[in-house]
Each structure stands twice: as structure tokens, then as C-alpha cells.
Design a protein around this motif. Sequence first.
Motif, PDB file in Angstrom:
ATOM      1  N   PRO A   4       8.542  -1.895   2.631  1.00  0.00           N
ATOM      2  CA  PRO A   4       9.800  -2.599   2.889  1.00  0.00           C
ATOM      3  C   PRO A   4      10.431  -2.205   4.223  1.00  0.00           C
ATOM      4  CG  PRO A   4       9.712  -1.857   0.610  1.00  0.00           C
ATOM      5  CD  PRO A   4       8.512  -1.274   1.297  1.00  0.00           C
ATOM      6  N   MET A   5      11.046  -3.199   4.841  1.00  0.00           N
ATOM      7  CA  MET A   5      11.708  -3.017   6.133  1.00  0.00           C
ATOM      8  C   MET A   5      13.213  -3.109   5.899  1.00  0.00           C
ATOM      9  SD  MET A   5      13.351  -4.304   8.926  1.00  0.00           S
ATOM     10  CE  MET A   5      13.438  -6.057   8.628  1.00  0.00           C
ATOM     11  N   CYS A   6      13.962  -2.246   6.540  1.00  0.00           N
ATOM     12  CA  CYS A   6      15.422  -2.346   6.395  1.00  0.00           C
ATOM     13  C   CYS A   6      16.114  -1.635   7.552  1.00  0.00           C
ATOM     14  CB  CYS A   6      15.859  -1.802   5.040  1.00  0.00           C
ATOM     15  SG  CYS A   6      17.445  -2.481   4.490  1.00  0.00           S
ATOM     16  N   GLN A   7      17.429  -1.469   7.414  1.00  0.00           N
ATOM     17  CA  GLN A   7      18.245  -0.957   8.511  1.00  0.00           C
ATOM     18  C   GLN A   7      17.788   0.413   8.991  1.00  0.00           C
ATOM     19  OE1 GLN A   7      19.092  -3.090   6.308  1.00  0.00           O
ATOM     20  NE2 GLN A   7      21.269  -3.117   5.952  1.00  0.00           N
ATOM     21  N   TYR A   8      17.607   0.505  10.273  1.00  0.00           N
ATOM     22  CA  TYR A   8      17.264   1.743  10.966  1.00  0.00           C
ATOM     23  C   TYR A   8      18.084   1.740  12.245  1.00  0.00           C
ATOM     24  CZ  TYR A   8      14.296   4.394  14.307  1.00  0.00           C
ATOM     25  OH  TYR A   8      13.822   5.234  15.279  1.00  0.00           O
ATOM     26  N   ARG A   9      18.345   2.911  12.766  1.00  0.00           N
ATOM     27  CA  ARG A   9      19.185   3.094  13.949  1.00  0.00           C
ATOM     28  C   ARG A   9      19.149   1.891  14.913  1.00  0.00           C
ATOM     29  NH1 ARG A   9      19.142   8.794  17.301  1.00  0.00           N
ATOM     30  NH2 ARG A   9      21.272   8.666  18.022  1.00  0.00           N
ATOM     31  N   HIS A  48       0.853  -1.183   0.000  1.00  0.00           N
ATOM     32  CA  HIS A  48       0.000   0.000   0.000  1.00  0.00           C
ATOM     33  C   HIS A  48       0.887   1.230   0.000  1.00  0.00           C
ATOM     34  CE1 HIS A  48      -2.971   2.665   2.495  1.00  0.00           C
ATOM     35  NE2 HIS A  48      -2.948   2.996   1.227  1.00  0.00           N
ATOM     36  N   GLY A  49       0.874   1.941  -1.121  1.00  0.00           N
ATOM     37  CA  GLY A  49       1.735   3.120  -1.229  1.00  0.00           C
ATOM     38  C   GLY A  49       2.849   2.941  -2.241  1.00  0.00           C
ATOM     39  N   GLU A  50       3.009   1.743  -2.785  1.00  0.00           N
ATOM     40  CA  GLU A  50       4.059   1.538  -3.787  1.00  0.00           C
ATOM     41  C   GLU A  50       3.761   2.399  -5.012  1.00  0.00           C
ATOM     42  OE1 GLU A  50       4.632  -2.517  -5.142  1.00  0.00           O
ATOM     43  OE2 GLU A  50       6.494  -1.978  -6.171  1.00  0.00           O
ATOM     44  N   PRO A  51       4.771   3.118  -5.525  1.00  0.00           N
ATOM     45  CA  PRO A  51       4.509   3.962  -6.694  1.00  0.00           C
ATOM     46  C   PRO A  51       4.285   3.115  -7.949  1.00  0.00           C
ATOM     47  CG  PRO A  51       6.847   4.051  -6.101  1.00  0.00           C
ATOM     48  CD  PRO A  51       6.158   3.248  -5.034  1.00  0.00           C
ATOM     49  N   VAL A  52       3.266   3.503  -8.720  1.00  0.00           N
ATOM     50  CA  VAL A  52       2.975   2.763  -9.954  1.00  0.00           C
ATOM     51  C   VAL A  52       3.051   3.652 -11.192  1.00  0.00           C
ATOM     52  CG1 VAL A  52       1.551   1.066  -8.773  1.00  0.00           C
ATOM     53  CG2 VAL A  52       0.471   3.068  -9.742  1.00  0.00           C
ATOM     54  N   ALA A  85       6.296   9.646   3.256  1.00  0.00           N
ATOM     55  CA  ALA A  85       7.327   9.139   4.160  1.00  0.00           C
ATOM     56  C   ALA A  85       6.806   7.916   4.913  1.00  0.00           C
ATOM     57  CB  ALA A  85       7.763  10.234   5.134  1.00  0.00           C
ATOM     58  N   PHE A  86       5.587   8.011   5.434  1.00  0.00           N
ATOM     59  CA  PHE A  86       5.046   6.856   6.158  1.00  0.00           C
ATOM     60  C   PHE A  86       4.873   5.652   5.241  1.00  0.00           C
ATOM     61  CE2 PHE A  86       3.527   9.990   9.382  1.00  0.00           C
ATOM     62  CZ  PHE A  86       4.149   9.413  10.467  1.00  0.00           C
ATOM     63  N   GLN A  87       4.494   5.915   3.990  1.00  0.00           N
ATOM     64  CA  GLN A  87       4.213   4.807   3.082  1.00  0.00           C
ATOM     65  C   GLN A  87       5.467   4.181   2.478  1.00  0.00           C
ATOM     66  OE1 GLN A  87       1.539   6.773   0.325  1.00  0.00           O
ATOM     67  NE2 GLN A  87      -0.217   5.722   1.209  1.00  0.00           N
ATOM     68  N   THR A  88       6.536   4.989   2.325  1.00  0.00           N
ATOM     69  CA  THR A  88       7.665   4.465   1.547  1.00  0.00           C
ATOM     70  C   THR A  88       9.020   4.548   2.212  1.00  0.00           C
ATOM     71  OG1 THR A  88       8.022   6.565   0.376  1.00  0.00           O
ATOM     72  CG2 THR A  88       6.464   5.011  -0.608  1.00  0.00           C
ATOM     73  N   ASP A  89       9.225   5.398   3.221  1.00  0.00           N
ATOM     74  CA  ASP A  89      10.493   5.319   3.958  1.00  0.00           C
ATOM     75  C   ASP A  89      10.567   3.907   4.527  1.00  0.00           C
ATOM     76  OD1 ASP A  89      10.762   8.035   3.571  1.00  0.00           O
ATOM     77  OD2 ASP A  89      10.644   8.582   5.687  1.00  0.00           O
TER      78      ASP A  89
END
Lengths: 291, 791
Positions: B369-374, B114-118, B291-295
Amino acid sequence: MKAAPFDYVRVSCFEEMQEIFAAHGDDAQVIAGGQSLIPAMAMRMARPSVLLDIAGLPGLSGIEDTGDAIRIGAMARYVDLRESALLATHVPLIRDAVALIAHEAIRSRGTIGGNLAHADPASEMPAVVQALDARIDIRGPEGQRSVPAAEFFLGTYAVDLAPGEIIVSVTVPKAPAGRLSGIQEFVRRSGDYASAGGAFVLDVENGRIAAARLACFGVCDRAVLAEQAAATLVGQELAALDPEPAVKALASEIEPTADLHNGPATKRHLIGVLTKRLLADMVSRSGKAHG
Amino acid sequence: MLKRNDARADKSNFVGKTVPRENARRLSQGRGRYVDDIAFRNLAHVAFVRSPHAHARILSIDTQAARAVPGVIDVITGQDIRSMCQPWVGVLGHFPGLKSAEQYPLAVDVARWHGEPVAVVLAESRALAEDGADLIEVEWEALPSVVDPETALESDAHVIHPELGDNLAFRLDLEKGEVDAAFASAAHIAEGTFHFGRHTGLTLEPRSIVADFDPALRQLTVHHSTQTPFQMQDVFARHFGLEEGSVRVIAPDVGGSFGLKLHVYGEEMAACALSIRHGRPVKFIADRLEAFQTDIHARDHRVKARMAVSAEGEILAMEVDDLTGIGPFSVYPRTSAVEGNQAIRLMGGPYRMPSYRGRLQVVFQNKTPMCQYRAVGHPVACAVTEGLVDQAAHALGIDPLEMRRRNVVTQDMYPHTSPTGYVFERLSHEECHARLAEMMNYERLRREQAEARERGVYRGIGFATFIEITNPGPAFYGVGGARISAQDGCVMKMEPSGDIRVMVSVTEQGQGTETIMAQIAATHLGVPLERVRVYTGDTQTSPYGGATWASRGAGIGGVAVMKTAEALKENLLTVAATILQAQPGELDISAGAVVSRASGEERMPLSELGRIAYFRPDTLPAGFHAELTAARHYVPQGYPFAFTNGVQASHLEVDIETGQVRLLDHWVVEDCGRIINPLLVDEQIRGGVVQGLGGALFEECLYSPEGQLLCGTMADYLTPMAAEMPDIHVGHVETPTETSPLGAKGVGEAGTAAAPAAVMNAINDALSPFGASVSRMPFTPERVLRALGKV
Ligand SMILES: Cc1cc2nc3c(=O)[nH]c(=O)nc-3n(C[C@H](O)[C@H](O)[C@H](O)COP(=O)(O)OP(=O)(O)OC[C@H]3O[C@@H](n4cnc5c(N)ncnc54)[C@H](O)[C@@H]3O)c2cc1C
């Protein structure tokens, strides 16, 4: 996050406003403090084609003494309510409520009319005006009318306003002698909308509760009066007040709705805790005031 | 506490001194220069059409009406962009078996979150681009979505990438020692399931880019709010078929990053693609909803774990099963396996525990997507370990701080290797625990807690011992095939005025890196701090290097600066000796002047040296060439990482009727080796703690069961604010690492690593009279009430 294109008109009389409503219907929307409307427009959830600025309409501002009531103009901002000596003297509950609303930047723009028209279920003012038995003064194409606050709120973001009608003022009866009022809410963080809140008014005569109005917010789909709970308080001696019957009645008479962070069961539990705490607080404050 | 001008009073040594951040005044006066502040001629803007579904097939996209909007320049869909950009796959060789699918900047055929750019609209303004995006009609066929990681591996789960076979992105099994025997012989087994909600980085400055392609030179200049300009230079060059040297990435002021500004995002890639296609600058500034959808989101773990302990409270073994959901792709280029990998390897890290079994399953799901954060993986490992330690201590009747004292790796054991293979050069757990007990006045706090309970007030005290990975070497990414530099470089020059200019490859996002680099340069050269200027963040002018991530700026970049300063000083002394007809060894530099080494007497200010060397070299001996610029590079060697350590404690009150947690105090004792700037170290710790407290109590990216993201504004996504934060008391133990001449390790993530664990343990301590406990973060009032059986 850019609003869809719109026109802006600042009207200076009601006739002009009615013309615009007549021409644009639902596509015209009133803007007051903009603190709810502008974010909705930025996200394109609200898409008025004409924004109607009513700040220049006569009679919408100011807070005045009408004898047995205080008339608050729809465009009175939260900070105006807080600073008003009239309100402090005659309806302190309003001032107490302002302290719980949002943050200072929002309080210096948001208006009581915009707040009541917006009718967020977790907002303080819709409960406050019901607890105070205020009347909402409305003006529209058919002229003026006035609705008891308890009948004005119809649901989430839904109020008794017909197309072309606006709130012009709120008329709040002055507090009689012996009135206790209080407002409390549970929030995750200071300034947040309430997870559960109550605005209560108790009229005390000779140490006994003669009348009670308990308004709850942040619990149901709108701010509601808990009439059965209030009834359990009437006749009780203030100094020995037992809140349990009220809590019980409340739990059965309200129909909580979930918000993003709290389910209905949590809301029902929280409003019970709040009722106990707020009543105890009101009783103890009255003891201090008299003793 | 510390006087502002301390450092300037002592004219030569700035390492270890509190110096305010040089850029703080400029930024707080509104003179920052962020990407969005920079003016460009002929600038165009993008807006995106995004998937309203968690998972859906794109049947058609009608762009006709959008193209007709005056001011709309172009509209591009996923199908169109395939010819404009090389796709990417987020895998690396050192995570064997890690799989992910090919990605383009825009979803092609299927949208997976939800929020992926198309589709993207290019227009003369952002508002016009949004008007265009509004008119694009996408015909969707909704597909079943995988939302809860627990269901991702079920046999009837919809496979998000059919070509990958299943939804398992990565699996890792670790085993060391005699796990089964340890559990069989244990006096007590502590056991629990821990959930870590999704949260996100929420930088004050959102993701921002202006890509500017010059078709005449085939040169792409990118102003980018990034932590890693060189990594992005490489990415842009490879994926747009440009020479590396034809791509210039400039990171101007960057308003926070926390790990989220080093990943490759479709929006930024689309902005570059459109700039290349149209030959004009293209801007994308994420708004808060975007930011909420794609960061990248963070965490999203479910960990089942148990711990075997002896009757004396000795930890014998842990067994851990971590399931983590990473969204539909492993993020490029660093992969989404790193978080889980670190989580299961850091388990039990502070303790002597001899045996360990860990299993990690990383699964695809239809969420952002989930990835490296502090503090990548750290809060997960720390909370699981520390939660079990507390449970065991409680069961055995041992004080929780004492339980930790009995188990930490002790001074006589270093260097020490953990059962998961991490090597610790030297840590200071015992000193940190002692310091903490003293700082928080532990005994008194326990007495007060007991008294409060009598009054029906429920307070809790919680501890969390931690280790933190810092200063990573090439083992982190390079060995896996990622073109991400493990080394950093510095170029330093002296100007005729005697002023020092430092170009360094590490970058600044508000943490004070530039100030620390200036302190090191000034100290090792012997010049006043105000004579040093540091420049970072431009691939065209900075030396090449890894930049800023994984708490590596000070520990690696700082050494590069130190070595360069030493080299430049040697050069300057050679020049001075030539001018003064002395031996270089007889001279030194102090407070910006050449002095006699023996007496300290001033011989010549550096400005005089500069005047002669630059303007009157004819007065110097024939054949002599003054070297007024030096360069050095540095990469850590010997250990793959430099571990730091410490302990945190939380003191809080739980309102048992409302479930509300009120934070009273928070303590941190940490050991990041040599402290270069105490003020900035404390700021890093406090900021990190606050982010950790956010994840523990407030922040959560909430989804509907169908995978709709429910929080798109700062009103729904609760970040910690000042009023809710406790006083955070910071203490230090200094164990310099001997692997670097500077002795400094990193400090950026320690606060975040252990704060959630400390809070969890404190809540559970407060709830212990009711036999209730919580282990699902964030610990919302509703979850606390559920634990208490009240709702
Ligand atoms: C961060 C944040 C936090 C907030 N927290 C709280 C909180 O804790 N409690 C709370 O109560 N509110 C909160 N608010 C909302 C705030 O109180 C708004 O100001 C209020 O809800 C709307 O008032 P306004 O004057 O800004 O109205 P506007 O935003 O201008 O208008 C709101 C709606 O009312 C209509 N309207 C406005 N005036 C009239 C009128 N006279 N007659 C008929 N219709 C009218 C408009 O057309 C629109 O639909 C918060 C807002 C923000 C941004």
C-alpha cells in the motif's frame, strides 16, 4: 529476522573438522568473518544446522613470504591485507582493492577466504586473484590441492570446492619488475558492490607490454578474465597504448548478466568505459613513476 | 556559526534563537527509550507468515506443526481474526467516490500484495515465533496480478476487489479558466511524461509496538512508535470494542516517522488482538525486510502534462493527467487519495497561471500500500511544474531563473487564490529568488559552467520554486469524518521550585518539537529555558490533540503553548500581586523572577512565589486561590492551511560516459514565517532535502513484472549516504503568518518538496548540449545513459 536454530562448534584441528563434515554433510557450514553468512542466516536463506568456526585451525592466519610468492591465510581479514607491508611491497593491487570493499566495519571482520568462497559476482577479490594469477589452496577429506584462481570460480556463488573442503590460503606470485597494476569500479554509492569493475595487470618490458591480465567483476555471473582483450594489448608500446581494440574485444568476449540496477547492455557499456579509463590511469601513473 | 550558549545568555527571549535539541545528548549517548527498550513481564512476541505472491487465493493454512513447537503460544489466521477485530475501510467523506475494500489485520481468503500478513504466530520469543511461522504450510492458488498502474484500468485487467467493480479507487477532475483557448493561443507548448518511482520512509527505528491488555480492568495500554497517539487511541478503542478511556497509547522516544508512523497496519492490530486474547503483553518490532514489505510506500505516479506559454514566457495554462498506484487498499484512516489530490492541486502553485485542467486517477494494484509520506504530493507537483517551466524557458531562450521571476505571484497580489482553489495569505517568491541568486552567485556559476563544457565537463544548474502546505485545519481530515483532531492542547504548571512543566499534544520523533515548545514557553513566561520541561506522547497525561503530521507541530502546537504560557503568566502575576500587595499590571516575570514592570528590579523569585502559594497559602488573603496550572487549546482559523514557499537550486556534474550524477552544491531559500529555532529549521530543511535527493537519485522499491518486491535489504534499496550528499546551503526569508499570534508556519517537508525537481532540472541542463533529458525518477546511471542513447 532471527536465524533458524543451529549448533556452533569451534574446531581446533582438521581431523575434528572432517568428523563434523562427515557427520553433518551439507548441513555443516564454515563461518569466517560472518559478513555474508550471518545476514543470510538471519533471513533464513542459509540454514546450517552446525556452524563450524575455523578461526582456531592451524595455518589459516598470517601473511608470509614463501620466496617467490606471498601466502595469505584464508582467515586474513581485509584490514590485515591493507596493513601488510609484504603485500604493499610485492602485490600492491591487493591493498588497492581493499579500499573499494564495503565499509570499515565490514573490512575489519570479512576475510579473504570467506570472500573467495562466497564468490559474489560483483566482489573485488575474485577478480584480483585472477589478475594476479594466484592459486587457491584447498584442504579437504582427500588432502590438499591447489587450483589456479582462473579455474576456481564456476558461477554466481559457485566455486570449485567439494563437500568438506575449505580454502586454507591463497598463494600470490610476487610482482615482477616492470609490473603495472590497477583496480577501478563504478558504484552507485561509495562502498557498494560494483556495477562494473576491472582489476588489471600489465607486465612491461622495455616500454612494451609483454603480458596482460584483465579481470572484470560486477559484469558477468562471476569475475572473469578477458583473455582476448588482454591479447590485444600484448606487444603494444605502453606510452602509445591504444585501448580501443581491447574495448572491442571485451565487448564481444564477455556475456554480461543484469543486476538489480543495471541491465546487460549497461554493463557492457560501463566495462568498456572502465577499461579505457583504467588503462589510461595505469599508463599515466607509470609515466609519473618513471618521469 | 551560532554559539551554543547564545540562548542562555539572553535570559528571556528564546524565540528565534539557536538552541540545541534537549534530547540530542541523551539519544546520542544511547540513553534513548524506544519501544523495544522497555522491559515487560510475561512478554510474548509475534512473527508473521506473509504472502510470497503478489496476488493469490489462500486455499488452506496448516498450522499443526507450528502449534507443536515448544514455546509457541497461539497461531491465528485471517479467518480466525475476523471475530477478534472490527474491519476497516480506508475512505473519507471529503473524497467523494473514493472506494476501498474491507480490511482485517490479516488477509482473509485472498492475499493482495507480496508480504501481506496471512497468519501470525505468538511465542515466548521472536525467534520461536519465527520457528513456528516457518512450519506453517499455506496452499496457494496464484491469481493474475495488476502491477503496472497503466494496466490497472484496462478492460481485461483482473479486478482486485470484484465487489468494487473495477480497479479505479478515486478520480478527480479539476478545471478553471480557459484551458483550451490558452493552448490554442500559446506561442509554445511544453510537454512531457514524468514518472515517480516508489520509495519508502525507512525510519531508523522500525515500526514498533507492545500491546498490553489487562483483562481485569479491560484496559489496553499500548507502547507504540507513533506520530499520532490520540488517533491510534481512537482506532484501537473502536476496532476492539473498548471504551476510549480504557485505551492508553504511549509514544516513548520515536526514531523517525516521516509520515509512515500514522497509518493503521495489520501487524500492530494483530499484536493488540493477541494481547486482548491472551491477557499478556505482545510485542511486534518490524525487521528491515518487513519494513520494506509493509511500511507504506510513497509516490508511484505517472504524470502526463503540458504547459502553454506566451512568447514573453508567461504561463497561460497547464493540463495535467496524474495516474497513481496505491497498492490494493486505500490506507486507513487517512486514505491514499490525499497524495494524488495534493499533487494535482499543487501544480503550478507558485505561478500566476490563470487556467488549469487536472485529472487524477488513483488505481489499485498488487503492491505494498501507498500512502502519505513526507511532502505528500509536493515533489510530484513541483517536478512536473518546474520541469515544464524549464522546457518552456529553454524553447523561448529565456534564462530559467528569469522565467520564474516573470511568473511568480507577486507581492501586490495577496491574498491570492490558485486556479485549484488554494488560498495564499502572503508568500515571498520574489525575495526568495533574489536571495537565492545572490547566495549561489548565479552569474559566476553560469560562466564556470560554460568554461567546464569547453573542457568536456558537463555541469548543470537546476531550479525549483515551491510552495508547501503546513498548519492544516479541520479541512484536512475532520470534515471527511475522520476522528483526527485538528486542534492541539497544552497544560502548563509551575512547581514549588518555580520550574515549569509543559504537557502538549504534539509529539517528538527526533525533529526537536519538545525543544521548540520549551523555547516558546520560556519566552512567554519569562523563565530560563533550563527551568522548562516538556512532556509529550501519552494519551493519559497529555491534553488531547492532533499531534505531529503535515508540518503542523510548531505552527499549531506552538500557539497552544504560547497561549497557555500567557495564561499561566497572568495567573502567576495575580498571585505575585497578592503577595506583594501590588497591582498585577505593575509586575512582570523575567529570568524566572517576578520583577517590577517599570524598573525591571527583582521583587521575588518564582521559587518564593511557589513556596508561599503551595505551602503557606494561609498567609494570603481569605478567599484567594492561587491558580498555578493553565490550559489552552488552539486550532488555526481563517485559512484551511498556511502555505510556505521558497526556491531550491541544484548544481551537479553528469559523467556522460557512465551516467553517474555527482551532486556539487544545493541551495535552499525558504520562508516558513517566524523562525523559532534557526538550527532546527536548517536541520529540517537539510534532512528534507536529503530525502528528496534520495527519491531523485537512489531510492526505489523495485518489483518484478509479476509483483515480487525485489529489494528487501539496505544493500538493494539505495539510500543516500553522507559521502554522496552535497553541501546544502540554507537561507531564509521571514513572512510571519498573521493568522497566528506566533507567526510560525511549518517547515518539515519543504526540503523534500523541491529537491527532486531541482536535481531533475540540473541534470537536464547538463545534458542539454546532447538534446537529451530525463524524467523518470530515480535518475539512475542507466536511465541517464539511455537518455544519451549510449545503451
Ligand atoms: C553491507 C555490506 C557490504 C559489502 N560490500 C562488499 C563489497 O563491496 N565487496 C565485497 O567483495 N564484499 C562486500 N561485502 C561482503 C564481505 O566482503 C564479506 O565479508 C565476504 O563476502 C565474506 O567474507 P566473510 O569472511 O565475512 O565470510 P562468511 O560470511 O563467514 O562466509 C561466507 C561464505 O564463505 C564460506 N567460507 C568462509 N570461509 C571459508 C573458507 N576458508 N573455506 C571455504 N568456505 C568458507 C562460508 O561457509 C559462507 O558460505 C559486503 C558485505 C556487507 C554486509
